[in-house]
Design a protein around this motif. Structure first.
Motif, PDB file in Angstrom:
ATOM      1  N   PRO A  11       0.928  -1.245  -0.070  1.00 44.68           N
ATOM      2  CA  PRO A  11       0.050   0.083  -0.032  1.00 44.68           C
ATOM      3  C   PRO A  11       0.763   1.135   0.142  1.00 44.68           C
ATOM      4  N   GLY A  12       0.555   2.270  -0.958  1.00 46.62           N
ATOM      5  CA  GLY A  12       1.267   3.471  -1.120  1.00 46.62           C
ATOM      6  C   GLY A  12       2.502   3.615  -1.871  1.00 46.62           C
ATOM      7  N   TRP A  13       2.892   2.290  -2.422  1.00 47.67           N
ATOM      8  CA  TRP A  13       3.907   2.027  -3.394  1.00 47.67           C
ATOM      9  C   TRP A  13       3.336   1.523  -4.698  1.00 47.67           C
ATOM     10  N   SER A  14       3.977   2.008  -5.702  1.00 45.25           N
ATOM     11  CA  SER A  14       3.709   1.683  -7.309  1.00 45.25           C
ATOM     12  C   SER A  14       3.657   0.063  -7.236  1.00 45.25           C
ATOM     13  N   HIS A  15       2.870  -0.396  -8.197  1.00 45.07           N
ATOM     14  CA  HIS A  15       2.884  -1.493  -8.637  1.00 45.07           C
ATOM     15  C   HIS A  15       4.128  -1.957  -9.581  1.00 45.07           C
ATOM     16  N   ARG A  16       4.897  -0.975  -9.829  1.00 45.83           N
ATOM     17  CA  ARG A  16       6.202  -1.279 -10.431  1.00 45.83           C
ATOM     18  C   ARG A  16       7.320  -1.986  -9.489  1.00 45.83           C
ATOM     19  N   SER A  17       6.834  -1.727  -8.185  1.00 44.13           N
ATOM     20  CA  SER A  17       7.855  -2.024  -7.110  1.00 44.13           C
ATOM     21  C   SER A  17       8.008  -3.610  -7.095  1.00 44.13           C
ATOM     22  N   THR A  18       9.428  -4.072  -6.933  1.00 43.32           N
ATOM     23  CA  THR A  18       9.634  -5.504  -6.864  1.00 43.32           C
ATOM     24  C   THR A  18      10.516  -5.822  -5.759  1.00 43.32           C
ATOM     25  N   TRP A  19      10.673  -7.022  -5.433  1.00 43.36           N
ATOM     26  CA  TRP A  19      11.475  -7.835  -4.649  1.00 43.36           C
ATOM     27  C   TRP A  19      11.746  -8.901  -5.242  1.00 43.36           C
ATOM     28  N   GLY A  20      12.988  -9.755  -4.557  1.00 47.38           N
ATOM     29  CA  GLY A  20      13.465 -10.709  -5.069  1.00 47.38           C
ATOM     30  C   GLY A  20      14.689 -11.498  -4.536  1.00 47.38           C
ATOM     31  N   TYR A  21      15.662 -12.302  -5.092  1.00 48.92           N
ATOM     32  CA  TYR A  21      16.463 -12.973  -4.717  1.00 48.92           C
ATOM     33  C   TYR A  21      17.598 -12.860  -5.885  1.00 48.92           C
ATOM     34  N   ASP A  22      19.140 -12.343  -5.476  1.00 46.43           N
ATOM     35  CA  ASP A  22      19.892 -12.184  -6.377  1.00 46.43           C
ATOM     36  C   ASP A  22      20.783 -13.408  -6.250  1.00 46.43           C
ATOM     37  N   GLU A  23      20.935 -14.288  -7.086  1.00 47.18           N
ATOM     38  CA  GLU A  23      21.554 -15.684  -6.794  1.00 47.18           C
ATOM     39  C   GLU A  23      23.339 -15.359  -6.628  1.00 47.18           C
ATOM     40  N   GLN A  24      23.618 -14.619  -7.741  1.00 45.52           N
ATOM     41  CA  GLN A  24      25.161 -14.224  -7.841  1.00 45.52           C
ATOM     42  C   GLN A  24      25.518 -13.300  -6.456  1.00 45.52           C
ATOM     43  N   MET A  25      24.780 -12.567  -6.283  1.00 47.28           N
ATOM     44  CA  MET A  25      25.002 -11.625  -4.918  1.00 47.28           C
ATOM     45  C   MET A  25      24.764 -12.450  -3.551  1.00 47.28           C
ATOM     46  N   ASP A  26      23.940 -13.555  -3.820  1.00 46.76           N
ATOM     47  CA  ASP A  26      23.666 -14.222  -2.351  1.00 46.76           C
ATOM     48  C   ASP A  26      22.713 -13.188  -1.646  1.00 46.76           C
ATOM     49  N   THR A  27      21.793 -12.413  -2.105  1.00 51.84           N
ATOM     50  CA  THR A  27      21.153 -11.615  -1.071  1.00 51.84           C
ATOM     51  C   THR A  27      19.746 -11.207  -1.692  1.00 51.84           C
ATOM     52  N   TYR A  28      18.696 -10.982  -0.792  1.00 55.77           N
ATOM     53  CA  TYR A  28      17.494 -10.498  -1.270  1.00 55.77           C
ATOM     54  C   TYR A  28      17.480  -8.856  -1.400  1.00 55.77           C
ATOM     55  N   PHE A  29      16.641  -8.473  -2.425  1.00 59.05           N
ATOM     56  CA  PHE A  29      16.791  -7.317  -2.684  1.00 59.05           C
ATOM     57  C   PHE A  29      15.304  -6.736  -2.965  1.00 59.05           C
ATOM     58  N   ALA A  30      14.898  -5.294  -2.673  1.00 61.09           N
ATOM     59  CA  ALA A  30      13.783  -4.649  -3.223  1.00 61.09           C
ATOM     60  C   ALA A  30      14.152  -3.216  -3.833  1.00 61.09           C
ATOM     61  N   GLN A  31      13.085  -3.146  -4.980  1.00 60.16           N
ATOM     62  CA  GLN A  31      13.119  -1.761  -5.506  1.00 60.16           C
ATOM     63  C   GLN A  31      11.698  -1.175  -5.512  1.00 60.16           C
ATOM     64  N   TRP A  33       8.975   1.945  -5.881  1.00 58.61           N
ATOM     65  CA  TRP A  33       8.512   3.113  -6.412  1.00 58.61           C
ATOM     66  C   TRP A  33       7.282   3.744  -5.558  1.00 58.61           C
ATOM     67  N   ARG A  34       7.359   4.969  -5.027  1.00 52.71           N
ATOM     68  CA  ARG A  34       6.164   5.367  -4.596  1.00 52.71           C
ATOM     69  C   ARG A  34       5.043   5.656  -5.488  1.00 52.71           C
ATOM     70  N   ASP A  35       3.720   5.535  -5.134  1.00 51.68           N
ATOM     71  CA  ASP A  35       2.455   5.884  -5.719  1.00 51.68           C
ATOM     72  C   ASP A  35       2.827   7.229  -6.428  1.00 51.68           C
ATOM     73  N   GLY A  36       2.623   7.264  -7.970  1.00 54.48           N
ATOM     74  CA  GLY A  36       2.746   8.289  -8.789  1.00 54.48           C
ATOM     75  C   GLY A  36       4.004   8.877  -9.096  1.00 54.48           C
ATOM     76  N   ASP A  37       5.135   8.242  -8.701  1.00 56.57           N
ATOM     77  CA  ASP A  37       6.510   8.323  -8.987  1.00 56.57           C
ATOM     78  C   ASP A  37       6.717   7.883 -10.500  1.00 56.57           C
ATOM     79  N   THR A  38       7.233   8.761 -11.246  1.00 58.76           N
ATOM     80  CA  THR A  38       7.385   8.443 -12.854  1.00 58.76           C
ATOM     81  C   THR A  38       9.045   8.302 -13.036  1.00 58.76           C
ATOM     82  N   ASP A  39       9.941   8.432 -12.187  1.00 63.02           N
ATOM     83  CA  ASP A  39      11.245   8.322 -12.362  1.00 63.02           C
ATOM     84  C   ASP A  39      11.405   6.953 -12.809  1.00 63.02           C
ATOM     85  N   ASP A  40      12.486   6.779 -13.635  1.00 75.73           N
ATOM     86  CA  ASP A  40      12.881   5.466 -14.054  1.00 75.73           C
ATOM     87  C   ASP A  40      13.686   4.562 -12.965  1.00 75.73           C
TER      88      ASP A  40
END
Length: 87
Positions: A11-31, A33-40
């Motif tokens: 809630p409050g964050w764009s559906h462009r937002s993602t999370w996952g696991y980077d196998e090579q870096m051996d870490t979880y991550f999240a990217q 974007w706030r709702d309405g944020d149009t930056d790349d």
């Protein structure tokens, strides 16, 4: 563990937002974007310098930067909210 990247339905964050696991870096991550944020570039990028070893640690980190409760973040990691009217 195999790497993956999934949508983050927070809630409050764009559906462009993602999370996952980077196998090579051996870490979880999240990217995030706030709702309405149009930056790349994401508003918040959690990863890398300090490896995140568990989904719970990632949920806490996301909670800290989004002001959402950890329980709300954990549910968001599971997938899109369901509309009980459709059930």
């Amino acid at each position: 563990m195999r790497g993956f990247c999934e949508a983050l339905w927070l809630p409050g964050w764009s559906h462009r937002s993602t999370w996952g696991y980077d196998e090579q870096m051996d870490t979880y991550f999240a990217q995030l974007w706030r709702d309405g944020d149009t930056d790349d570039d994401p508003t918040v990028w959690i990863s890398g310098c300090h490896p995140i070893g568990t989904e719970m640690s990632l949920a806490r980190a996301i909670s800290d930067v989004t002001d959402n409760r950890v329980q709300v973040v954990k549910l968001a990691l599971l997938g899109p909210p369901t509309d009980s009217a459709d059930s």
